[in-house]
Scaffold this motif. Structure first.
Motif, PDB file in Angstrom:
ATOM      1  N   ILE A  68       0.963  -1.328  -0.008  1.00 43.49           N
ATOM      2  CA  ILE A  68      -0.103  -0.065  -0.046  1.00 43.49           C
ATOM      3  C   ILE A  68       0.944   1.219   0.109  1.00 43.49           C
ATOM      4  N   ILE A  69       1.999   1.341   0.746  1.00 49.23           N
ATOM      5  CA  ILE A  69       2.830   2.354   0.762  1.00 49.23           C
ATOM      6  C   ILE A  69       3.413   2.831  -0.576  1.00 49.23           C
ATOM      7  N   ALA A  70       3.772   1.547  -1.317  1.00 49.38           N
ATOM      8  CA  ALA A  70       4.481   1.787  -2.469  1.00 49.38           C
ATOM      9  C   ALA A  70       3.351   2.235  -3.574  1.00 49.38           C
ATOM     10  N   GLY A  71       2.097   1.557  -3.330  1.00 49.29           N
ATOM     11  CA  GLY A  71       1.200   2.150  -4.331  1.00 49.29           C
ATOM     12  C   GLY A  71       0.792   3.620  -4.161  1.00 49.29           C
ATOM     13  N   LEU A  72       0.769   4.063  -2.771  1.00 52.79           N
ATOM     14  CA  LEU A  72       0.541   5.544  -2.782  1.00 52.79           C
ATOM     15  C   LEU A  72       1.721   6.473  -3.168  1.00 52.79           C
ATOM     16  N   ARG A  73       2.994   5.942  -2.951  1.00 49.16           N
ATOM     17  CA  ARG A  73       4.211   6.509  -3.597  1.00 49.16           C
ATOM     18  C   ARG A  73       4.374   6.537  -4.864  1.00 49.16           C
ATOM     19  N   ASP A  74       3.837   5.453  -5.784  1.00 43.58           N
ATOM     20  CA  ASP A  74       4.059   5.344  -7.095  1.00 43.58           C
ATOM     21  C   ASP A  74       2.735   6.100  -7.997  1.00 43.58           C
ATOM     22  N   ALA A  75       1.845   6.342  -7.329  1.00 41.20           N
ATOM     23  CA  ALA A  75       0.617   6.828  -8.069  1.00 41.20           C
ATOM     24  C   ALA A  75       0.908   8.004  -8.606  1.00 41.20           C
ATOM     25  N   GLU A  76       0.306   8.409  -9.707  1.00 36.60           N
ATOM     26  CA  GLU A  76       0.284   9.760 -10.377  1.00 36.60           C
ATOM     27  C   GLU A  76      -0.306  10.881  -9.456  1.00 36.60           C
ATOM     28  N   ALA A  77      -1.432  10.349  -8.888  1.00 39.67           N
ATOM     29  CA  ALA A  77      -1.972  11.348  -7.833  1.00 39.67           C
ATOM     30  C   ALA A  77      -2.906  10.600  -6.971  1.00 39.67           C
ATOM     31  N   VAL A  78      -3.037  11.179  -5.537  1.00 40.63           N
ATOM     32  CA  VAL A  78      -3.793  10.513  -4.836  1.00 40.63           C
ATOM     33  C   VAL A  78      -4.791  11.403  -4.095  1.00 40.63           C
ATOM     34  N   CYS A  79      -6.160  10.754  -3.921  1.00 42.33           N
ATOM     35  CA  CYS A  79      -7.181  11.461  -3.482  1.00 42.33           C
ATOM     36  C   CYS A  79      -7.348  10.720  -2.110  1.00 42.33           C
ATOM     37  N   TYR A  80      -8.189  11.590  -0.960  1.00 40.40           N
ATOM     38  CA  TYR A  80      -8.475  10.555  -0.122  1.00 40.40           C
ATOM     39  C   TYR A  80     -10.008  11.548   0.430  1.00 40.40           C
ATOM     40  N   ALA A  81     -10.920  10.590   1.004  1.00 37.88           N
ATOM     41  CA  ALA A  81     -12.291  10.767   0.899  1.00 37.88           C
ATOM     42  C   ALA A  81     -12.922  11.422   2.218  1.00 37.88           C
TER      43      ALA A  81
END
Length: 343
Positions: free
Chosen positions: A128-141
């Motif tokens: 999950i940390i890698a997924g957040l780091r590598d995303a082009e952008a991150v949103c949270y709800a």
């Protein structure tokens, strides 16, 4: 609209379009469904791919083999569709372990347990940390997720949960007694210890109120023993009718407004939150409560009619701060920024 894989368009992304074409993967709390409906109304090309299969037991050789076959087919489908869209927007960081196989370039939208629970699970944390780091952008709800997301992605964007119950025809049966409805499941992640304290306080009112809750969660039996009348889990339309028909709704005891809390406000019912909600100080949500004692006292006053309630005012608050168009505006800008950053 009910989203399904059949709603995915087969055409390529529109060359030169000002708004990128987007494939939403998975859904959480109707966020993808509501935003896609609004985006399509505007003429955007926003499509949807559901997760590979609903949660189920995959034990045994047959179960594992079936899971592998379904998963491989889903990844292949995602890989094909990802090439037809400018942006892949994945709902829930927990989904990334599989979706990255088909769409290594993506935006991730965090919705709750994926980052305040799974992020700290040793078996899933690294992914999950890698997924957040590598995303082009991150949103949270929800605002409480900031403390979990921002350390890994300081540039993450808050997208208030989009709420729309306008498609639900509310036919409310008359109640024999004033009803206090617990809208959350009876589980630790919803603040069940506090919920049960409130239920005990309400039970002391005796026949003045009908205390109702959903038969859902590991502590449901304990709630029933206190005196909560449990009703079966139901579909979304019937759940909204329960919210609309209640004289008082008790929200989750987490310090955060969840989807059911926001939907309570959207239908105009009084909402009581039995814990402080400091993260909403700037937006001042129209809720009562703050402590168990205050919540019980407010519920008693509301059912007795001695405390006024402004239904139109609470509906306006949801429309202004959690309307679907506003969420689409925010997310559409995130998508445009992602596309611009690639150039």
């Amino acid at each position: 609209m009910t989203l399904s894989e059949d709603t995915v368009s087969s055409g390529p992304a529109r060359a030169g379009a000002t708004q990128p074409s987007v494939l939403h993967v998975n859904d959480a709390a109707f966020t993808a469904e509501r935003m896609i409906t609004e985006a399509r109304r505007r003429g955007y090309t926003w499509d949807f791919l559901p997760k590979a299969a609903p949660a189920q037991d995959w034990r045994g050789l047959t179960g594992h083999a079936r899971k592998a076959v379904i998963g491989a087919a889903w990844v292949a489908r995602l890989k094909l569709l990802a090439r037809r869209h400018d942006i892949v927007h994945v709902h829930s960081a927990s989904t990334l372990a599989h979706s990255r196989l088909g769409a290594p370039r993506y935006v991730v939208h965090c919705h709750g347990t994926d980052v305040h629970t799974a992020l700290y699970d040793s078996a899933r944390s690294g992914s999950i940390i890698a997924g957040l780091r590598d995303a082009e952008a991150v949103c949270y709800a929800t605002p409480d997720l900031a403390e979990h997301v921002l350390p890994h992605r300081p540039d993450a964007t808050y997208v208030p949960i989009p709420i729309d119950v306008s498609d639900v025809s509310i036919d409310i049966p008359a109640n024999n007694r004033p009803t206090v409805f617990f809208a959350s499941r009876w589980s630790r992640d919803k603040g069940v210890a506090v919920e049960l304290e409130v239920a005990r306080g309400l039970a002391a009112l005796g026949d003045k109120v009908d205390i109702v809750g959903i038969d859902w969660g590991p502590s449901a039996a304990e709630a029933a023993a206190i005196g909560v009348r449990l009703v079966p889990r139901c579909d979304h339309a019937d759940f909204v009718r329960l919210l609309a028909g209640a004289d008082v709704v008790i929200g989750q005891a987490t310090g955060n407004l969840g989807v059911s809390d926001l939907e309570t406000l959207a239908v105009g019912s009084p909402l009581l939150i039995p814990v402080p909600i400091p993260l909403y100080a700037d937006t001042a949500p129209p809720v009562l409560g703050g402590s168990v004692a205050d919540t019980v006292a407010a519920a008693e006053a509301l059912v007795a009619g001695s405390r006024p309630h402004d239904a139109d005012g609470v509906r306006s608050w949801v429309r202004d701060r959690h309307g679907v168009p506003a969420a689409v505006d925010i997310v559409a800008k995130v998508h445009r920024d992602v596309l611009a950053a690639r150039r």
